[in-house]
Design a protein around this motif. Structure first.
Motif, short mmCIF file in Angstrom:
data_model
loop_
_atom_site.label_atom_id
_atom_site.label_comp_id
_atom_site.label_asym_id
_atom_site.label_seq_id
_atom_site.Cartn_x
_atom_site.Cartn_y
_atom_site.Cartn_z
N LEU A 199 0.77 -1.09 0.05
CA LEU A 199 0.14 0.03 0.10
C LEU A 199 0.75 1.22 -0.08
CD1 LEU A 199 -2.75 -0.93 2.41
CD2 LEU A 199 -2.70 -1.20 -0.03
N VAL A 200 1.92 1.34 0.65
CA VAL A 200 2.75 2.32 0.74
C VAL A 200 4.00 2.25 -0.53
CG1 VAL A 200 4.31 3.84 2.13
CG2 VAL A 200 2.45 2.72 3.13
N ARG A 201 3.99 2.86 -1.37
CA ARG A 201 5.01 2.63 -2.53
C ARG A 201 6.36 2.64 -2.00
NH1 ARG A 201 4.04 5.72 -8.05
NH2 ARG A 201 5.22 7.40 -6.53
N SER A 202 6.66 3.86 -1.33
CA SER A 202 7.94 4.17 -1.14
C SER A 202 8.47 3.03 -0.16
CB SER A 202 8.04 5.48 -0.37
OG SER A 202 7.08 5.60 0.84
N GLY A 208 14.88 -2.44 -3.00
CA GLY A 208 16.39 -2.14 -3.07
C GLY A 208 17.32 -2.87 -1.99
N LEU A 209 16.57 -2.50 -0.89
CA LEU A 209 17.61 -3.33 0.33
C LEU A 209 17.70 -4.99 0.12
CD1 LEU A 209 18.59 -2.96 3.21
CD2 LEU A 209 16.41 -3.72 4.13
N LEU A 210 16.84 -5.42 -0.45
CA LEU A 210 17.12 -6.83 -0.76
C LEU A 210 18.01 -7.03 -1.98
CD1 LEU A 210 13.31 -8.38 -0.91
CD2 LEU A 210 15.11 -8.97 0.75
N LEU A 211 18.10 -6.05 -3.00
CA LEU A 211 19.05 -6.13 -3.90
C LEU A 211 20.37 -5.98 -3.35
CD1 LEU A 211 20.12 -6.27 -6.87
CD2 LEU A 211 19.45 -3.86 -7.22
N VAL A 249 18.31 3.36 -1.52
CA VAL A 249 18.27 4.63 -1.83
C VAL A 249 18.20 4.77 -3.33
CG1 VAL A 249 19.44 7.14 -1.81
CG2 VAL A 249 19.53 5.50 0.24
N LEU A 250 19.12 4.04 -3.97
CA LEU A 250 19.09 4.26 -5.31
C LEU A 250 17.79 3.79 -6.06
CD1 LEU A 250 22.66 2.59 -6.22
CD2 LEU A 250 22.06 4.92 -6.24
N THR A 251 17.32 2.68 -5.54
CA THR A 251 15.86 2.10 -6.04
C THR A 251 14.89 3.26 -5.79
OG1 THR A 251 16.47 -0.07 -5.42
CG2 THR A 251 14.24 0.41 -5.74
N LEU A 252 14.86 4.07 -4.68
CA LEU A 252 13.83 5.17 -4.71
C LEU A 252 14.09 6.31 -5.62
CD1 LEU A 252 14.15 5.47 -0.79
CD2 LEU A 252 11.97 4.81 -2.18
N GLN A 253 15.24 6.34 -6.19
CA GLN A 253 15.76 7.43 -7.16
C GLN A 253 15.46 6.94 -8.66
OE1 GLN A 253 16.80 10.54 -6.68
NE2 GLN A 253 16.85 11.04 -8.79
N GLN A 275 13.28 4.32 -9.92
CA GLN A 275 12.46 3.15 -9.60
C GLN A 275 12.37 1.85 -10.56
OE1 GLN A 275 8.63 5.01 -8.44
NE2 GLN A 275 10.01 6.46 -6.89
N LYS A 276 11.98 2.29 -11.71
CA LYS A 276 11.61 1.38 -12.75
C LYS A 276 13.06 0.36 -12.89
CE LYS A 276 9.82 0.67 -17.46
NZ LYS A 276 9.67 1.19 -18.62
N LEU A 277 14.29 0.88 -13.43
CA LEU A 277 15.46 0.09 -13.58
C LEU A 277 15.86 -0.71 -12.30
CD1 LEU A 277 17.99 -0.39 -15.37
CD2 LEU A 277 19.05 1.50 -14.22
N PHE A 278 15.77 -0.28 -11.11
CA PHE A 278 16.34 -1.19 -10.06
C PHE A 278 15.28 -1.91 -9.55
CE2 PHE A 278 19.78 2.15 -9.83
CZ PHE A 278 20.79 1.61 -9.46
N THR A 279 14.09 -1.67 -9.89
CA THR A 279 13.01 -2.64 -9.39
C THR A 279 13.09 -3.99 -10.40
OG1 THR A 279 11.27 -0.96 -8.76
CG2 THR A 279 10.35 -3.05 -9.33
N MET A 280 13.61 -3.68 -11.67
CA MET A 280 13.38 -4.98 -12.67
C MET A 280 14.91 -5.61 -12.46
SD MET A 280 12.42 -3.66 -16.34
CE MET A 280 13.50 -2.16 -16.30
N ILE A 281 15.81 -4.96 -11.83
CA ILE A 281 17.06 -5.56 -11.50
C ILE A 281 16.79 -6.33 -10.35
CG2 ILE A 281 19.60 -5.37 -11.07
CD1 ILE A 281 19.66 -2.97 -12.66
N SER A 282 16.41 -5.72 -9.35
CA SER A 282 16.00 -6.42 -7.96
C SER A 282 15.44 -7.78 -8.32
CB SER A 282 15.44 -5.41 -7.01
OG SER A 282 15.33 -6.06 -5.66
N THR A 283 14.14 -7.38 -8.88
CA THR A 283 13.42 -8.82 -8.93
C THR A 283 13.92 -9.79 -9.73
OG1 THR A 283 12.20 -7.54 -10.91
CG2 THR A 283 11.25 -7.40 -8.83
#
Length: 286
Positions: free
Chosen positions: A108-111, A118-121, A158-162, A164-172
């Motif tokens: 529910l809270v996107r941030s 990003g922490l998992l990555l 922090v990089l994922t918050l900056q 979002q799309k790129l690091f979300t794909m890498i992390s997943t």
């Protein structure tokens, strides 16, 4: 004159020492429940690795669920709660309940969900670096791997918050590939690779990895790269989690505008009726 018993014992010891542990056959005894759980985790890993960004909300929920459940389960199972040692079932129930709450918050809270992603990555990349470094150098204190894990995790959060799309794909992709690697490790060598990683974090010496363990470990970067390419090709510029949020806001704004226009039309329709009623009243009662 030498004792023949000493010679025979030395010969047997030398023969045992020369036996390569990697050449021994692995005893595989699969239990039903761990095998089913591992198969389900493998399915989740496929979804994470190749469709993580497309299933943005589901991935955010599962990330919070797994992270919260594992942390709370380890704390309850290893530590004493209210001066009592909880059973595995009780620890799993408490971990699952708090994990559900964590999953709802990250969904529910996107941030918060992006921070967790990003922490998992960062944790996974730091873990891979520590595993490779452990083959050449072993730290003298456990604070070195802990500092590396926390520092790298916070950096990528922090990089994922900056971005979002790129690091979300890498992390997943990296996380899904790691899940599938652990599942392959379970079915091939009964979690020998996972045990070795755990021993590396504890800085306890253990036997070196066999060649097939390195082959299984090589699945991780290969699937991670394939997952990033597949997700980038599928999502491209046609899908964005921010556009979904914006479109919902636009629908709400359009609905509010439509309601305002309807209210103005009603007011404009009521004004002539009121003025006509007032003129009629003046005519009947001069």
């Amino acid at each position: 004159m030498a004792d023949p018993t000493e010679l025979s014992s030395e010969g047997v010891g030398a023969g045992i020492a020369e036996v390569d542990a990697c050449s021994l056959e692995i005893e595989r005894k699969y239990d039903v429940i761990p095998a089913v759980i591992c198969s389900m985790c493998c399915l989740f890993g496929i979804i994470y690795c190749f469709f993580g960004y497309r299933c943005f909300k589901a991935v955010m929920f599962l990330s919070g669920l797994m992270f919260g459940s594992v942390i709370i389960f380890l704390l309850c199972h290893k530590e004493h709660v209210l001066d009592t040692q909880l059973s595995v079932e009780a620890s799993a129930g408490i971990g699952l309940g708090i994990g559900l709450l964590c999953g709802l918050v990250t969904m529910l809270v996107r941030s918060v969900g992006l921070f967790m992603t990003g922490l998992l990555l960062g944790l996974l990349l730091a873990l891979a670096a520590l595993l490779v470094t452990h083959q050449f150098y072993t730290p003298t204190t456990v604070w070195v791997p802990l500092g590396a894990l926390l520092g790298t995790g916070m950096l990528f959060a922090v990089l994922t918050l900056q971005w979002q799309k790129l690091f979300t794909m890498i992390s997943t992709s990296v996380f899904g590939a790691a899940i599938m690697t652990v599942c392959a490790d379970y079915f091939v060598e009964m979690l020998a690779l996972a045990t070795h990683v755990y021993e590396c974090l504890r800085l306890t010496p253990g036997p070196p990895l066999c060649w097939y363990s390195w082959v299984i470990l090589g699945i991780w970067p290969a699937l991670s790269l394939i997952g990033v390419l597949v997700q980038w090709k599928l999502t491209d510029d046609s899908f964005s989690h921010t556009e979904v949020v914006i479109s919902r806001r636009q629908k709400r704004v359009q609905l509010m505008r439509i309601r305002e226009k309807d209210a103005k039309k009603r007011q404009q329709a009521e004004l002539p009726a009121k003025s006509a009623g007032q003129t009629d009243g003046h005519r009947h009662f001069p």
